[in-house]
Motif scaffolding. Structure first.
Motif, short mmCIF file in Angstrom:
data_model
loop_
_atom_site.label_atom_id
_atom_site.label_comp_id
_atom_site.label_asym_id
_atom_site.label_seq_id
_atom_site.Cartn_x
_atom_site.Cartn_y
_atom_site.Cartn_z
N PRO A 637 1.14 7.31 3.38
CA PRO A 637 2.16 6.86 4.36
C PRO A 637 1.95 5.44 4.85
O PRO A 637 2.91 4.71 5.07
N ARG A 638 0.69 5.02 5.04
CA ARG A 638 0.46 3.68 5.58
C ARG A 638 0.79 2.56 4.60
O ARG A 638 0.87 1.39 4.98
N GLU A 639 0.95 2.95 3.29
CA GLU A 639 1.27 1.94 2.28
C GLU A 639 2.76 1.61 2.24
O GLU A 639 3.16 0.64 1.59
N LEU A 640 3.59 2.44 2.89
CA LEU A 640 5.04 2.22 2.87
C LEU A 640 5.49 1.47 4.11
O LEU A 640 4.99 1.70 5.21
N LYS A 641 6.45 0.58 3.91
CA LYS A 641 7.10 -0.14 5.01
C LYS A 641 8.60 -0.04 4.80
O LYS A 641 9.08 0.10 3.67
N ILE A 642 9.33 -0.12 5.91
CA ILE A 642 10.79 -0.09 5.82
C ILE A 642 11.26 -1.29 5.01
O ILE A 642 10.87 -2.43 5.27
N GLY A 643 12.10 -1.05 4.01
CA GLY A 643 12.62 -2.11 3.15
C GLY A 643 11.92 -2.17 1.80
O GLY A 643 12.37 -2.91 0.91
N THR A 656 15.70 1.91 -1.54
CA THR A 656 14.96 1.16 -0.53
C THR A 656 14.58 2.10 0.62
O THR A 656 15.39 2.92 1.06
N VAL A 657 13.34 2.00 1.10
CA VAL A 657 12.85 2.85 2.19
C VAL A 657 13.61 2.54 3.47
O VAL A 657 13.65 1.39 3.92
N SER A 658 14.25 3.58 4.08
CA SER A 658 15.01 3.40 5.33
C SER A 658 14.21 3.81 6.55
O SER A 658 14.37 3.25 7.62
N THR A 659 13.36 4.85 6.40
CA THR A 659 12.53 5.31 7.53
C THR A 659 11.12 5.55 7.03
O THR A 659 10.89 5.75 5.84
N LEU A 660 10.17 5.55 7.96
CA LEU A 660 8.78 5.83 7.62
C LEU A 660 8.57 7.34 7.51
O LEU A 660 9.29 8.12 8.12
N PRO A 661 7.58 7.79 6.72
CA PRO A 661 7.36 9.23 6.53
C PRO A 661 6.97 9.90 7.84
O PRO A 661 6.29 9.32 8.69
N ASN A 662 7.43 11.18 8.01
CA ASN A 662 7.01 11.97 9.16
C ASN A 662 5.71 12.70 8.82
O ASN A 662 5.07 12.42 7.80
N ALA A 663 5.33 13.64 9.66
CA ALA A 663 4.05 14.33 9.46
C ALA A 663 4.02 15.12 8.16
O ALA A 663 2.96 15.33 7.57
N ASP A 666 8.08 13.50 4.68
CA ASP A 666 9.49 13.32 4.35
C ASP A 666 10.01 12.02 4.93
O ASP A 666 9.64 11.64 6.04
N LEU A 667 10.89 11.35 4.19
CA LEU A 667 11.48 10.09 4.65
C LEU A 667 12.84 9.92 4.00
O LEU A 667 13.19 10.64 3.04
N PHE A 668 13.64 8.96 4.54
CA PHE A 668 14.96 8.67 3.99
C PHE A 668 14.89 7.44 3.09
O PHE A 668 14.25 6.44 3.43
N VAL A 669 15.59 7.51 1.93
CA VAL A 669 15.65 6.40 0.97
C VAL A 669 17.11 6.08 0.71
O VAL A 669 17.93 6.99 0.48
N GLN A 670 17.47 4.80 0.79
CA GLN A 670 18.83 4.33 0.51
C GLN A 670 18.93 3.96 -0.96
O GLN A 670 18.28 3.04 -1.45
N LEU A 685 6.17 3.28 -5.89
CA LEU A 685 6.42 1.95 -5.33
C LEU A 685 6.72 0.97 -6.46
O LEU A 685 6.03 0.94 -7.48
N LEU A 686 7.80 0.16 -6.28
CA LEU A 686 8.21 -0.79 -7.31
C LEU A 686 7.92 -2.21 -6.88
O LEU A 686 7.94 -2.53 -5.69
N ASP A 687 7.69 -3.08 -7.85
CA ASP A 687 7.58 -4.52 -7.60
C ASP A 687 8.90 -5.14 -8.02
O ASP A 687 9.17 -5.34 -9.20
N GLU A 688 9.77 -5.43 -7.02
CA GLU A 688 11.09 -5.97 -7.31
C GLU A 688 10.99 -7.44 -7.74
O GLU A 688 10.11 -8.19 -7.25
#
Length: 791
Positions: A637-643, A656-663, A666-670, A685-688
Motif C-alpha cells: 500500500p505505501r508504494e501507491l500514490k494517487i495518480g 490511474t489510481v484514484s484512491t489509496l488502498p483501505n485496510a 481495496d482501492l478505486f482505479v480510473q 505498477l506501470l512506468d508511463e
C-alpha cells in the motif's frame, strides 16, 4: 464555592476556554456564569448532557449556533404592538433557521439507537418554518424588500421603473438635442429627490423649469424642466406608496411573529442551553476528557489525570487517591517536582466536575461532591498590608479553619513554611490533626520530615511523594502514594561536585535517628522501583503471550478457511472433469456406433479421434487462460500514490489510481470513463512514457506523466460536497486540467447558501496556475458556476 479557590485553582481560565467554544452571545453568557454545583443529582445530569453531546459530535461532527441572537427585546416590542424593523425580523429568521438546522442535526440515522438526555431538548424545538420562509420570501437583505412581497408592491415598483424610464427619455432628448448649448454638461443629475439638468447661469431664461440648486461658484444652476415636473411628481407619489406598502409588509410579518412570540422565546432558551451543552462537549474533546463517576462519600480516585492548562503533549499523567483508606494525604518531594500541580489537579478536577465539565483523565475516575474547596497555594506575601509570607498564609489558614466542615476539600501548599522549621512543623501537624479529627478530606505538601513521621504513625493519614531521579537530577513528575519522599540533598550535592569532605561533615550534623530514617526511605524507594520493574516485565510477558495466542488462533482460522476453499475448488474441478469426460465418452460411443453401421474406413475414424484430441487440448488451454496472471512484483500500500499508472491484470486494462488502498487492500482505479474498485493484489505498477517541456510543472526527474491528464474534462461538478471534500477534489482537477493544456474550465458549485462558492473563490485566489476567474454569465450557469482561465 469561594471566589479565592476559583481563582487560585485557575478555574476561571477553564471558563475562558469554555466560553470560546460557545457559538452565540447568549451561550457565551451561560458559560461565563457557570459555577460548580453541590447538588449530586444536578451534577450527574449535567455530566450526562456533556457526554451525550460529545457522543453526537463524534458521530455527526460539530454544529454551529452562531445564528442564535438575543431577540427578547424585539419580542417585548411585539407584545405592545410595535412593528419590527427589517434587521429585527431577519434576526428572528436566522434564529428560526438555526433552530431548523439544529433540529435536523438531532435526527437519528438509525431508529434503534438508544435515546439520550438531549432528546427532550431537541424535540421541544419549534423551527416555525412557515414564518422563517415568509420572512425570507419578503426580505432580500437588511436594505431591501423583495418585489414579490405583495402584488401591490410589485405593481408600484413596476410603475416607478416605467416613470423613471420616461423621465430619462425626455431629459436625454433635451440634453442631446437643441438645449445642448445651454448646458454646462450633457448629464442628468438629481437634486432633492428630483431629476434635473445642469444649465449655465447665463442661459437661465432659455430653459423653463424649477431651480433646485446651484453650484458653489454660481456658474451652474440645476433646473427641473417643466416637461418632466409632472413625471417627477408622479415618481415621488409612487415612492411614497412604496414606503407605505413596505410598512404594510413589515406590519404583516410582525403580526405573524407576534402570534409565535412564545414559541420563538422558548426556541431561544432551548438553543442557548444546547449551545452551552455543546460548548462543554467541545471543551472535553479539546483535551480528550471523560465523564467522572461522582459520589457523596468523599472518595476521590483520579486515574492518569492531566492538568488541562498544561501542554497535553508534555504533561505527565498522575494517579491520586483520597478518602477511601485515608482522608489526609501528605506529599513530599523536591522543588519543581510536581507537588503543587498535584494539588491543583485535584482541586481543579473537583471544581470542573461539579460544574458539569469532563476531566482529562481515564474513564471512570471518581470524584466526590464537596460543598466547599479551600486552597492555600502560592506566595501570599502582601507588601501593601505589611504581611510576611508566613503571616499571609496563616491568615488564610485561620479563615479556612473557621468555615471548614466534613464536606470540604482542603489543599495546603508548603504548610508551615516561612518560619522556624521546628515551630513550623509543629504548627503543620497541629493543623492537620485538627482537620483529621473533623474527618475533612485534605492534601498538603511539605519538606518537613516530622510530617512524614506523622503520616507513618497516624491511622487515616498517608504519605505520598513526587518521584525524583538522582541519576539525572530531574523530577519524573510521577506521584507515588504510600511512600514518603526522601531528602536528596546529599545525593544531589555530590552529583553537582560538592567535595565529599563537606558532605561527610554535613552527615555528622544530623542525628543518627534522622539518618536511619532517610536510609529506610532509600530502601523503600529501591524496593518500589524493583517491584515496579518486575511488574512491568510480567505485564510485557502477558501481553506477548496474548498476542501469540491471538496470532495462533487467527492462523488456525485461516488454515480452516483455506482447507474448506481448497476442498470446494477440488470438488468443483473434479465435477467439471467428470462432466467433460462423460461428454467425450458419449461422443466417442456415438461416433463408434455410427461408424460401425456405415462401414466407414479406419482412416476416417482416426480423423475423428484426432478431432476429439484437439478439442480436449483446446479445453485445457482455455482453463489455463482463465487463471489471472500474477503481478511481476507484489505491491504494498505505501508504494501507491494517487495518480500512479497501473494495470488491472484481471481486466487487462490500464488505469490511474484514484484512491489509496483501505485496510483490506481495496482501492478505486480510473480506466478511461470506467471507475472500478479492485484489490491491490490485482494491480501491476506501470512506468508511463513521460514528456518534458517549458511551462510545465516537473517532477524530481524533470518529467511528468502523460496519463495524468488524458481523461480530464472541461467541467467539474462539486454539488453536494462539503467544502473540505470539494477543495481537495478541485485541487487535483485543476492540476490535471492545467497539464492537459485546457485553456478554460467550468467549476459547478451551485448557489445555495454561497458557502461553497466562497470556499472555491478563496482557493482560486491562491492558486498559482490560475490567471483569472469569474462567475458564469447568462447561459453559462449564472452564480452557480465559476469560469476559470489558466495562465
Amino acid at each position: 464555592m469561594n471566589e479565592k479557590a476559583l481563582k487560585t485553582l485557575e478555574y476561571t481560565k477553564i471558563i475562558s476556554q469554555l466560553t470560546e467554544f460557545a457559538g452565540s452571545v447568549p451561550g457565551k453568557e451561560l458559560c461565563k456564569n457557570l459555577l460548580p454545583s453541590s447538588d449530586l443529582g444536578e451534577i450527574q445530569q449535567m455530566q450526562k448532557e456533556t457526554s451525550d453531546a460529545l457522543s453526537r459530535i463524534y458521530q455527526k461532527g460539530s454544529i454551529s449556533f452562531s445564528g442564535v441572537t438575543d431577540v427578547r427585546g424585539s419580542l417585548k416590542r411585539l407584545e405592545i404592538g410595535s412593528i419590527l424593523s427589517i434587521e429585527e425580523l431577519l434576526r428572528i429568521c436566522r434564529l428560526l433557521e438555526t433552530c431548523s438546522r439544529v433540529k435536523a442535526f438531532s435526527r437519528r440515522e438509525n431508529a434503534e439507537e438508544a435515546p439520550d438526555s438531549l432528546d427532550g431538548l431537541f424535540e421541544e424545538l419549534q423551527p416555525l418554518t412557515l414564518l422563517s420562509s415568509e420572512i425570507r420570501r419578503c426580505i432580500v437583505s437588511e436594505e431591501e424588500i423583495s418585489d414579490d412581497a405583495t402584488p401591490a408592491l410589485r405593481q408600484i415598483r413596476r410603475s416607478i421603473k416605467l416613470t423613471n424610464d420616461k423621465v430619462h427619455s425626455q431629459l436625454s432628448s433635451m440634453v442631446n438635442g437643441s438645449m445642448r448649448t445651454y448646458l454646462q454638461d450633457a448629464v442628468i443629475t438629481m437634486r432633492n429627490g428630483r431629476y434635473c439638468i445642469p444649465v449655465k447661469s447665463e442661459h437661465r431664461g432659455q430653459v423653463s423649469g424649477m431651480i433646485h440648486d446651484q453650484s458653489s461658484t454660481g456658474s451652474t444652476i440645476f433646473v427641473e424642466p417643466m416637461a418632466v415636473v409632472k413625471l417627477n411628481n408622479e415618481l415621488r407619489e409612487l415612492e411614497l406608496k412604496e414606503e407605505k406598502e413596505i410598512e404594510v409588509v413589515l406590519s404583516n410579518l410582525s403580526e405573524r411573529a407576534a402570534e409565535e412570540s412564545e414559541a420563538i422565546l422558548e426556541d431561544l432558551k432551548l438553543l442557548t442551553k444546547l449551545d452551552f451543552i455543546f460548548a462543554r462537549a467541545q471543551l472535553s474533546k479539546s483535551y480528550n476528557g471523560s465523564e467522572p463517576d461522582f459520589n457523596d462519600q468523599g472518595i476521590v480516585n483520579i486515574k492518569k489525570g492531566r492538568h488541562p492548562l498544561l501542554d497535553k503533549h508534555k504533561v505527565v499523567p498522575i494517579d491520586i487517591r483520597l478518602g477511601d483508606d485515608f482522608n489526609l494525604l501528605i506529599i513530599t518531594g523536591p522543588n519543581t517536582g510536581g507537588k503543587t500541580v498535584s494539588l491543583k489537579t485535584v482541586g481543579l478536577f473537583t471544581l470542573m466536575g461539579q460544574a458539569g465539565l469532563h476531566i482529562p483523565a481515564f474513564d471512570h475516575s471518581r470524584l466526590s461532591v464537596f460543598e466547599e474547596v479551600f486552597a492555600d497555594i502560592g506566595d501570599e506575601q502582601s507588601i501593601e498590608q505589611s504581611l510576611s509570607t508566613f503571616s499571609s498564609h496563616m491568615t488564610n489558614i485561620v479563615s479556612i479553619l473557621k468555615h471548614v466542615n466534613d464536606h470540604s476539600l482542603v489543599l495546603f501548599d508548603e504548610l508551615g513554611a516561612g518560619t522556624d522549621p521546628t515551630e513550623g512543623a509543629a504548627l503543620a501537624i497541629a493543623i492537620l490533626s485538627r482537620l483529621h479529627r473533623e474527618n475533612v478530606r485534605a492534601m498538603a505538601t511539605t519538606h518537613y520530615s516530622e510530617l512524614k513521621v506523622f503520616a507513618l504513625t497516624t491511622p487515616g493519614v498517608e504519605n505520598g511523594c513526587c518521584e525524583f531521579s538522582v541519576e539525572t537530577l530531574q523530577p519524573t513528575y510521577r506521584l507515588l502514594i504510600g511512600i514518603p519522599g526522601k531528602s536528596n540533598a546529599f545525593a544531589i550535592s555530590e552529583k553537582l561536585g560538592l567535595p565529599k569532605a563537606v558532605i561527610e561533615e554535613a552527615r555528622e550534623q544530623i542525628s543518627e535517628q534522622d539518618e536511619s530514617f532517610e536510609d529506610l526511605l532509600s530502601d523503600l524507594e529501591h524496593s518500589r522501583v524493583t517491584i515496579e520493574q518486575e511488574q512491568e516485565e510480567i505485564r510485557r510477558y502477558k501481553s506477548e503471550i496474548e498476542g501469540l495466542k491471538k496470532q495462533l488462533e487467527l492462523k488456525q482460522q485461516k488454515l480452516e478457511n483455506s482447507r474448506e476453499n481448497i476442498l470446494r475448488e477440488a470438488n468443483e474441478q473434479a465435477l467439471a472433469a467428470l462432466r467433460e469426460a462423460k461428454e467425450f465418452a458419449d461422443t466417442t460411443i456415438k461416433n463408434f456406433n455410427k461408424f460401425g453401421k456405415a462401414n466407414i474406413s479406419a482412416r476416417e475414424m482416426e480423423l475423428e479421434r484426432s478431432r476429439l484430441r484437439e478439442k480436449m487440448s483446446n479445453v485445457e488451454k482455455k482453463l489455463a487462460d482463465k487463471k489471472a496472471p500474477a503481478p511481476k512484483k507484489e505491491l504494498k500500500p505505501r508504494e501507491l500514490k494517487i495518480g500512479d499508472s497501473v494495470k488491472v491484470l484481471s481486466l487487462n486494462l490500464k488505469g490511474t489510481v484514484s484512491t489509496l488502498p483501505n485496510a483490506k487492500g481495496d482501492l478505486f482505479v480510473q480506466m478511461g470513463i470506467l471507475r472500478s474498485q479492485v484489490n491491490i493484489k490485482d494491480l501491476e505498477l506501470l512506468d508511463e512514457p513521460s514528456v518534458t517541456g517549458p511551462g510545465l510543472s516537473k517532477t524530481g526527474t524533470g518529467k511528468i506523466k502523460m496519463s495524468k491528464s488524458s481523461y480530464v474534462g472541461t467541467e467539474i461538478n462539486l454539488l453536494g460536497k462539503t467544502t473540505d471534500e470539494a477543495i481537495a477534489e478541485l485541487d487535483k482537477y485543476l492540476d490535471d486540467a492545467y497539464l492537459a493544456h485546457i485553456p478554460q474550465v467550468r467549476v459547478v458549485h451551485g448557489k445555495g447558501t454561497g458557502a461553497l462558492r466562497k470556499a472555491v473563490h478563496a482557493y482560486l485566489r491562491r492558486a498559482k496556475n490560475v490567471a483569472n476567474y469569474r462567475l458564469g454569465e447568462f447561459g453559462e450557469g449564472d452564480a452557480g458556476v465559476t469560469i476559470v482561465e489558466f495562465k
